[in-house]
Write an enzyme that holds these catalytic residues in place. Structure first.
Site, mmCIF file in Angstrom:
data_model
loop_
_atom_site.group_PDB
_atom_site.id
_atom_site.type_symbol
_atom_site.label_atom_id
_atom_site.label_comp_id
_atom_site.label_asym_id
_atom_site.label_seq_id
_atom_site.Cartn_x
_atom_site.Cartn_y
_atom_site.Cartn_z
ATOM 1 N N LYS A 142 1.206 -1.477 -0.095
ATOM 2 C CA LYS A 142 0.248 0.176 -0.043
ATOM 3 C C LYS A 142 0.914 1.164 -0.037
ATOM 4 C CE LYS A 142 -3.826 -2.717 2.011
ATOM 5 N NZ LYS A 142 -4.696 -2.881 3.212
ATOM 6 N N GLN B 145 -4.749 -1.238 9.777
ATOM 7 C CA GLN B 145 -4.974 -2.593 8.759
ATOM 8 C C GLN B 145 -5.029 -3.835 10.034
ATOM 9 O OE1 GLN B 145 -4.150 -3.157 5.862
ATOM 10 N NE2 GLN B 145 -3.743 -5.459 5.770
ATOM 11 N N ASP C 172 -11.351 2.585 3.886
ATOM 12 C CA ASP C 172 -11.453 1.187 3.645
ATOM 13 C C ASP C 172 -13.404 0.443 3.109
ATOM 14 O OD1 ASP C 172 -9.206 -0.939 3.501
ATOM 15 O OD2 ASP C 172 -9.497 -0.081 6.008
HETATM 16 N N1 GUN Z 1 -7.002 -6.857 6.106
HETATM 17 C C1 GUN Z 1 -7.348 -7.467 4.904
HETATM 18 N N2 GUN Z 1 -7.790 -7.054 4.035
HETATM 19 C C2 GUN Z 1 -7.611 -5.826 4.630
HETATM 20 C C3 GUN Z 1 -8.074 -4.166 3.916
HETATM 21 O O1 GUN Z 1 -8.734 -3.850 2.631
HETATM 22 N N3 GUN Z 1 -8.238 -3.192 4.320
HETATM 23 C C4 GUN Z 1 -7.169 -3.309 5.792
HETATM 24 N N4 GUN Z 1 -7.865 -2.106 6.423
HETATM 25 N N5 GUN Z 1 -6.852 -4.899 6.031
HETATM 26 C C5 GUN Z 1 -7.095 -6.273 5.446
#
Ligand code: GUN
Length: 285
Positions: free
Chosen positions: A52, A96, A119
């Site tokens: 990311k 996350q 998200d």
């Molecule tokens: N963990 C697995 N997929 C995601 C996601 O798309 N965003 C976040 N914040 N955590 C995750």
């Protein structure tokens, strides 16, 4: 059979974000900023967070990483979220998941300002998605839709089966397919005759988290198969929820793992962060 190239589609999306980001900087002097919060030492999460951050750099965003130790308390995490909510150079906040077990992920998500919730996990944004009037699209499901569009795969009137009912993927995935007039079935661990239901699907989305769960007998001839899984096989090798080698020849389209859905999730995150920066600065395009 055609392989859907997530790396290629994601590169196109990121290129568009990069161009719009340049324009935003030139016209308005604004650089979108994303804060990425990671708690503890989950190795998969570490890889996702690094990817990311790299994507932010590639499209011209500022990114800030907040890596907190495993033993971080709920109060400390909530206090960080509050600080980030108030930081004007941060447009998007991503915590996350999964968080260490002693932390309450629901409370953390609800503490994020919905306008910075790139998200689309906050109840306000989930509600807007349900109503079809959203600012932010949920990253993985929106990435899947973008791939379908990019390969001119029609959804309207198709039998769509989603395996998995998580808040992150299964539920919002079903909603986005429904918004495009798919006839949608959500399957889960209590579903009876799962293989039979799946074998009726024109579009089959696997988001179960079990390696090679979808076998050839579950797939209709000519189906479109989308694999959201990021699993490890018996040899510890990265694989998806679909038994790719045995399923691929039955499909009209299939996504590989890696190089399918994964890069699209990040591309959508970039789109959402750009949108957040525009919305917070009252810029419409
Ligand atoms: N963990 C697995 N997929 C995601 C996601 O798309 N965003 C976040 N914040 N955590 C995750």
């Amino acid at each position: 059979m055609q392989i859907i190239d997530g790396n290629k589609v994601s590169a196109q999306v990121k290129e568009e974000v990069r161009n719009q980001t340049l324009e935003l900087k030139e016209k308005h002097g604004i650089t979108p900023g994303l804060a990425v919060v990671i708690v503890g030492n989950d190795s998969a999460s570490r890889v996702y967070v690094n990817n990311k951050k790299k994507a932010c750099e590639a499209v011209g965003f500022n990114s800030e990483e907040y890596a907190l130790p495993e033993q971080t308390t709920q109060e400390e995490l909530l206090s960080l979220v509050k600080t980030l909510n108030e930081k004007s150079d941060i447009n998007g906040i991503l915590v996350q998941l999964p968080l260490p077990k002693h932390l309450d992920d629901k409370a953390v998500i609800e503490a994020i300002n919905p306008e910075k919730d790139v998200d689309a996990f906050h109840a306000v944004n989930v509600g807007k998605i349900m109503l079809g009037e959203y600012d932010f699209l949920p990253c993985t499901p929106a990435g899947v839709m973008e791939m379908l569009h990019s390969y001119d795969i029609p959804v309207s009137g198709k039998n769509c089966v989603v395996i998995g009912r998580s808040n992150i993927v299964g539920k919002p995935m079903a909603m986005l397919l429904l918004h495009e007039n798919g006839t949608v079935t959500i399957c889960h661990s209590r579903t009876k005759n799962l293989a039979e239901v799946c074998s009726q699907a024109d579009i089959l989305v696997a988001a179960v988290g079990k390696p090679k769960f979808v076998t050839a007998d579950m797939v209709k001839e000519g189906a479109v198969v989308i694999d959201v899984g990021m699993d490890r096989d018996e040899n510890g090798k990265l694989c998806g929820d679909v038994d790719f080698e045995n399923v691929k020849d039955k499909c009209s389209f299939i996504t590989p793992v890696p190089g399918g859905v994964g890069p699209m999730t990040i591309a959508t995150l970039m789109k959402n962060t750009l949108k957040a920066a525009k919305l917070q600065n009252n810029i419409s395009d």
